[in-house]
Design a protein around this motif. Sequence first.
Motif, PDB file in Angstrom:
ATOM      1  N   GLN A 125       0.828  -1.204   0.000  1.00 37.09           N
ATOM      2  CA  GLN A 125       0.000   0.000   0.000  1.00 37.09           C
ATOM      3  C   GLN A 125       0.863   1.255   0.000  1.00 37.09           C
ATOM      4  OE1 GLN A 125      -1.520  -1.281   3.999  1.00 37.09           O
ATOM      5  NE2 GLN A 125      -1.943   0.899   4.126  1.00 37.09           N
ATOM      6  N   GLU A 126       0.271   2.361  -0.419  1.00 40.12           N
ATOM      7  CA  GLU A 126       1.022   3.599  -0.549  1.00 40.12           C
ATOM      8  C   GLU A 126       0.712   4.594   0.557  1.00 40.12           C
ATOM      9  OE1 GLU A 126       0.253   5.021  -4.459  1.00 40.12           O
ATOM     10  OE2 GLU A 126       1.222   3.327  -5.417  1.00 40.12           O
ATOM     11  N   LEU A 127      -0.461   4.483   1.194  1.00 39.18           N
ATOM     12  CA  LEU A 127      -0.843   5.378   2.280  1.00 39.18           C
ATOM     13  C   LEU A 127      -0.989   4.590   3.570  1.00 39.18           C
ATOM     14  CD1 LEU A 127      -3.544   7.630   0.596  1.00 39.18           C
ATOM     15  CD2 LEU A 127      -1.221   8.265   1.184  1.00 39.18           C
ATOM     16  N   PHE A 128      -0.461   5.143   4.650  1.00 36.02           N
ATOM     17  CA  PHE A 128      -0.554   4.505   5.955  1.00 36.02           C
ATOM     18  C   PHE A 128      -1.196   5.472   6.935  1.00 36.02           C
ATOM     19  CE2 PHE A 128       3.084   2.653   3.830  1.00 36.02           C
ATOM     20  CZ  PHE A 128       2.872   1.295   4.014  1.00 36.02           C
ATOM     21  N   ARG A 129      -2.140   4.980   7.722  1.00 37.03           N
ATOM     22  CA  ARG A 129      -2.728   5.783   8.793  1.00 37.03           C
ATOM     23  C   ARG A 129      -1.983   5.482  10.084  1.00 37.03           C
ATOM     24  NH1 ARG A 129      -7.783   4.353  10.405  1.00 37.03           N
ATOM     25  NH2 ARG A 129      -7.305   2.320   9.592  1.00 37.03           N
ATOM     26  N   VAL A 130      -1.619   6.530  10.806  1.00 44.00           N
ATOM     27  CA  VAL A 130      -0.968   6.399  12.104  1.00 44.00           C
ATOM     28  C   VAL A 130      -1.892   7.031  13.133  1.00 44.00           C
ATOM     29  CG1 VAL A 130       1.059   6.981  13.491  1.00 44.00           C
ATOM     30  CG2 VAL A 130       1.310   6.580  11.033  1.00 44.00           C
ATOM     31  N   CYS A 131      -2.391   6.223  14.052  1.00 41.29           N
ATOM     32  CA  CYS A 131      -3.304   6.710  15.085  1.00 41.29           C
ATOM     33  C   CYS A 131      -2.536   6.807  16.403  1.00 41.29           C
ATOM     34  CB  CYS A 131      -4.501   5.782  15.224  1.00 41.29           C
ATOM     35  SG  CYS A 131      -5.683   6.349  16.457  1.00 41.29           S
ATOM     36  N   LEU A 132      -2.281   8.033  16.845  1.00 45.53           N
ATOM     37  CA  LEU A 132      -1.502   8.236  18.062  1.00 45.53           C
ATOM     38  C   LEU A 132      -2.229   7.720  19.303  1.00 45.53           C
ATOM     39  CD1 LEU A 132      -0.026  11.801  17.471  1.00 45.53           C
ATOM     40  CD2 LEU A 132       1.062   9.584  17.100  1.00 45.53           C
ATOM     41  N   ALA A 133      -3.523   7.980  19.392  1.00 46.81           N
ATOM     42  CA  ALA A 133      -4.284   7.596  20.583  1.00 46.81           C
ATOM     43  C   ALA A 133      -4.317   6.085  20.769  1.00 46.81           C
ATOM     44  CB  ALA A 133      -5.699   8.155  20.501  1.00 46.81           C
ATOM     45  N   ALA A 134      -4.441   5.341  19.672  1.00 46.86           N
ATOM     46  CA  ALA A 134      -4.518   3.877  19.757  1.00 46.86           C
ATOM     47  C   ALA A 134      -3.149   3.218  19.715  1.00 46.86           C
ATOM     48  CB  ALA A 134      -5.381   3.338  18.610  1.00 46.86           C
ATOM     49  N   GLY A 135      -2.115   3.982  19.356  1.00 45.49           N
ATOM     50  CA  GLY A 135      -0.768   3.413  19.266  1.00 45.49           C
ATOM     51  C   GLY A 135      -0.658   2.393  18.155  1.00 45.49           C
ATOM     52  N   MET A 136      -1.224   2.707  16.984  1.00 43.66           N
ATOM     53  CA  MET A 136      -1.168   1.754  15.878  1.00 43.66           C
ATOM     54  C   MET A 136      -0.870   2.448  14.561  1.00 43.66           C
ATOM     55  SD  MET A 136      -4.086   2.375  13.896  1.00 43.66           S
ATOM     56  CE  MET A 136      -4.436   0.990  12.929  1.00 43.66           C
ATOM     57  N   CYS A 137      -0.398   1.645  13.610  1.00 45.85           N
ATOM     58  CA  CYS A 137      -0.128   2.105  12.259  1.00 45.85           C
ATOM     59  C   CYS A 137      -0.572   0.999  11.302  1.00 45.85           C
ATOM     60  CB  CYS A 137       1.364   2.414  12.074  1.00 45.85           C
ATOM     61  SG  CYS A 137       1.781   2.902  10.375  1.00 45.85           S
ATOM     62  N   ASP A 138      -1.066   1.382  10.121  1.00 48.24           N
ATOM     63  CA  ASP A 138      -1.482   0.400   9.139  1.00 48.24           C
ATOM     64  C   ASP A 138      -0.359  -0.542   8.725  1.00 48.24           C
ATOM     65  OD1 ASP A 138      -4.008   1.454   9.116  1.00 48.24           O
ATOM     66  OD2 ASP A 138      -3.746   2.598   7.268  1.00 48.24           O
ATOM     67  N   CYS A 139       0.878  -0.073   8.830  1.00 46.45           N
ATOM     68  CA  CYS A 139       2.010  -0.902   8.416  1.00 46.45           C
ATOM     69  C   CYS A 139       2.283  -2.029   9.403  1.00 46.45           C
ATOM     70  CB  CYS A 139       3.260  -0.049   8.250  1.00 46.45           C
ATOM     71  SG  CYS A 139       3.933   0.577   9.790  1.00 46.45           S
ATOM     72  N   GLY A 140       1.674  -1.959  10.595  1.00 49.20           N
ATOM     73  CA  GLY A 140       1.884  -2.998  11.601  1.00 49.20           C
ATOM     74  C   GLY A 140       2.969  -2.647  12.609  1.00 49.20           C
ATOM     75  N   LEU A 141       3.679  -1.550  12.380  1.00 50.58           N
ATOM     76  CA  LEU A 141       4.731  -1.111  13.299  1.00 50.58           C
ATOM     77  C   LEU A 141       4.306   0.198  13.947  1.00 50.58           C
ATOM     78  CD1 LEU A 141       7.739  -1.611  10.881  1.00 50.58           C
ATOM     79  CD2 LEU A 141       6.995  -3.174  12.671  1.00 50.58           C
ATOM     80  N   PHE A 142       4.649   0.408  15.178  1.00 55.76           N
ATOM     81  CA  PHE A 142       4.376   1.691  15.829  1.00 55.76           C
ATOM     82  C   PHE A 142       5.536   2.035  16.725  1.00 55.76           C
ATOM     83  CE2 PHE A 142       2.689   4.529  19.074  1.00 55.76           C
ATOM     84  CZ  PHE A 142       2.085   5.482  18.268  1.00 55.76           C
TER      85      PHE A 142
END
Length: 142
Positions: A125-142
């Motif tokens: 994928q070309e776009l990744f969402r990073v959610c600070l509150a949940a501590g997650m990223c679409d890439c699987g790494l945070f």
Amino acid sequence: MSHFKSTEGKRYLISVAYSPRKIGYEWYMDALTLLSQEMANWASRFNKEIWLQHCDGDRRFGHMITNLSECMNPVLKVTRYLPISAIMRCTYERKGILTMRFAHYNRRTSVFVVDELEPFKGWSQELFRVCLAAGMCDCGLF
């Protein structure tokens, strides 16, 4: 540092620790030994990989601190009063992350969207969402 009172000795000890090459370490250690054999003996007791920059195997990338916030302070100092989107863009550029670009930030949900400019191994994928509150990223790494 509180046990030994010599200001010059403390400067040598700090220079010993921060020397990026073995030759610099040896020079400052010799100077420290001439100044205070007791201080040099005390310093020699410790594991070199822990306190000497030239022995850390480049694990700290030239940083002599382990506190992440202390590492980031110089990066963020120039962005102190900027909007969060400008801070993210500046941080990516300062850290040399030139294959990704900060694309969007939702202030209400604290979600960032990061645009991948060049394909990264194994990610399709070309776009990744990073959610600070949940501590997650679409890439699987945070």
